[in-house]
Write an enzyme that holds these catalytic residues in place. Structure first.
Site, PDB file in Angstrom:
ATOM      1  N   VAL A  44       0.902  -1.324  -0.083  1.00 42.30           N
ATOM      2  CA  VAL A  44       0.156   0.049  -0.060  1.00 42.30           C
ATOM      3  C   VAL A  44       0.839   1.310  -0.013  1.00 42.30           C
ATOM      4  O   VAL A  44       0.562   2.173  -0.682  1.00 42.30           O
ATOM      5  CB  VAL A  44      -0.937  -0.080   1.204  1.00 42.30           C
ATOM      6  N   CYS A  45       2.032   1.199   0.697  1.00 41.09           N
ATOM      7  CA  CYS A  45       2.796   2.393   0.946  1.00 41.09           C
ATOM      8  C   CYS A  45       3.575   2.831  -0.439  1.00 41.09           C
ATOM      9  O   CYS A  45       3.755   3.900  -0.768  1.00 41.09           O
ATOM     10  CB  CYS A  45       3.878   2.230   1.930  1.00 41.09           C
ATOM     11  N   THR A  46       3.959   1.675  -1.054  1.00 38.83           N
ATOM     12  CA  THR A  46       4.492   1.679  -2.430  1.00 38.83           C
ATOM     13  C   THR A  46       3.604   2.485  -3.241  1.00 38.83           C
ATOM     14  O   THR A  46       4.123   3.571  -4.036  1.00 38.83           O
ATOM     15  CB  THR A  46       4.782   0.454  -3.087  1.00 38.83           C
ATOM     16  N   LEU A  49       3.427   6.408  -1.996  1.00 41.57           N
ATOM     17  CA  LEU A  49       4.606   7.272  -2.360  1.00 41.57           C
ATOM     18  C   LEU A  49       4.805   7.624  -3.927  1.00 41.57           C
ATOM     19  O   LEU A  49       5.030   8.650  -4.308  1.00 41.57           O
ATOM     20  CB  LEU A  49       6.000   6.436  -1.918  1.00 41.57           C
TER      21      LEU A  49
END
Length: 219
Positions: A44-46, A49
């Protein structure tokens, strides 16, 4: 330390993917958005960002800097950036803070002050509360705080919308109604008397109730 809106954003020194910073000095005379992530190389963070990298020019237009944070060392971030660019089609140019000793996560109340250890060996689940957004104004005060579950990607278009609202309402004595978008009608702030409103908004306003005074967006 608990944080609230209008508290001064805690200052700190940190290593980032673009070099060392002193947070308040790095912000300068503009706005900043600090958004955190539980761990590097998480799915999810990928996507988050990468999306922020794509819309960073929109924030720059609003005199706002972006800075990420993940509870891992900077050298890990640097390896992750290659994956982000390859999978999301956008190069991350804004800095990402390394927080291997968890100090900044604790400073911003994203982890308990008594949390032991370092980032080494920690799973994303242990860091799940490190999934927050802080908008910091030109006065270095916190204007917004949001914390998401780590399995739900954040809506950064909404962050952009909120930033537009806050910058508008600071410049003019207005507030924005539910689901407001740039260019839509706004509400005269409740702190403004009718006499003052007549000077600020000589074109007049619609008032379905005395406390609900609707005008065209100024500026």
């Amino acid at each position: 330390m608990s944080l609230r809106i209008n508290d001064t954003a805690p200052d700190f020194r940190a290593d980032t993917t673009t070099g060392p910073i002193q947070f308040h000095q790095w912000i300068g005379d503009g706005w900043a958005i600090l958004f955190s992530h539980p761990k590097d190389f998480t799915p999810v963070c990928t996507t988050e960002l990468g999306y922020m990298a794509r819309i960073e020019p929109e924030f720059r237009k609003r005199n706002t800097k972006l800075i990420g944070l993940s509870v891992d060392p900077v050298d890990s971030h640097s390896r992750w950036l290659a994956d982000i660019e390859a999978t999301q089609g956008a190069k991350v140019n804004y800095p990402i803070i390394g927080d291997p000793d968890l100090s900044i996560s604790k400073l911003y109340n994203m982890l308990p002050a008594e949390e032991p250890g370092t980032s080494e060996g920690r799973t994303p689940a242990l860091n799940q509360t490190v999934s927050s957004v802080f908008i910091v104004g030109q006065d270095k005060k916190i204007k917004l705080m949001l914390t998401y579950p780590m399995t739900t990607g954040r809506n950064f278009d909404e962050i952009l919308r909120v930033l537009d609202s806050m910058q508008l309402t600071i410049k003019y004595k207005v507030a924005t109604p539910v689901n407001w978008k740039q260019g839509e009608d706004v509400i005269i702030a409740g702190s403004v008397s009718d006499d003052e409103a007549k000077k600020l908004f000589p074109q007049g306003w619609a008032a379905p109730r005395p406390y609900l005074r609707v005008v065209k967006q100024p500026g």
